[in-house]
Design a protein around this motif. Sequence first.
Motif: not given
Length: 291
Positions: A84-108
Amino acid sequence: MHRACPSASGGAAADRHVAVEYSSDDEWAGHLVVFVRAGLGRGEQVQYFADATDPGLVTRTLADRGVDAASAVRRGQLVVTTADETYLAGARFDPDVMTGLWQEAVDAAAAQGFRGLRAIGEMSWGARRIAGAERLLEYELRIHHEVFERLPLTAWCFYDRRLLARDDLEVLAHAHLARWGTGAAPGGGPGLSAAPLTGAPGFRLAGSAGYEGRRVVASAAAALAASPAERVTLDLSVLDHLDIAALADIADAARRRPTGTPVRLVGAPPALHRMVELFPELGEGLEVDGR
């Protein structure tokens, strides 16, 4: 092809995105410890996204089984949070958003000095009434090419057999090229399954693409439409049946592709060739081998 026991460290993209199934708390704990211990030993950051499990139980279980979770948490190498605090944090689950979040997480993780990132995600939320949950299969299909073939990431998708319907679990697990903890489920595999191809971008449909498989076809079509690859292949060589509604979904996805290049169909059954002859508009955006 599903590998029965992928290594905890992984290697090729097919071995780093794994469906892990379990039916008991002890099985869950065993998978957890193997994965986390390997990541800490390799100097990677390990993240755990809990859904049905209390986050505190994750660290307690690790400590009880000989993993110094407290130290790993203090130095930021182990991060336990919730879906709920990560990939379900938005209004709805969105695969497009998640692919970007993985890039950010790897970079971090790299910015913090870790040698890579590994994550466990409990996927039981897919059985709950969550906006966008119907796109979970699309997401599982897409991330092989869009994430794991691009990023130094290892992720195990935790599927609790006690919380997911057998048919749903089978469809989702088949979207992974590696699978661990596979049990002999009564009734065999799903009537229709979809999986990413190894190598060239694309997907494979297996089974019967009729009325009962409509949800799987829709998810595979969505993955085709969203793929950023210039050329995408859909392998139908192990498909037993394809009805006109399924072909219409595939054709519509091909027309919506951002690159504008046709989807290559290989192993198309004779019925598909006949349908395209009768309804030429269904062939738009498709490059059918042998036609």
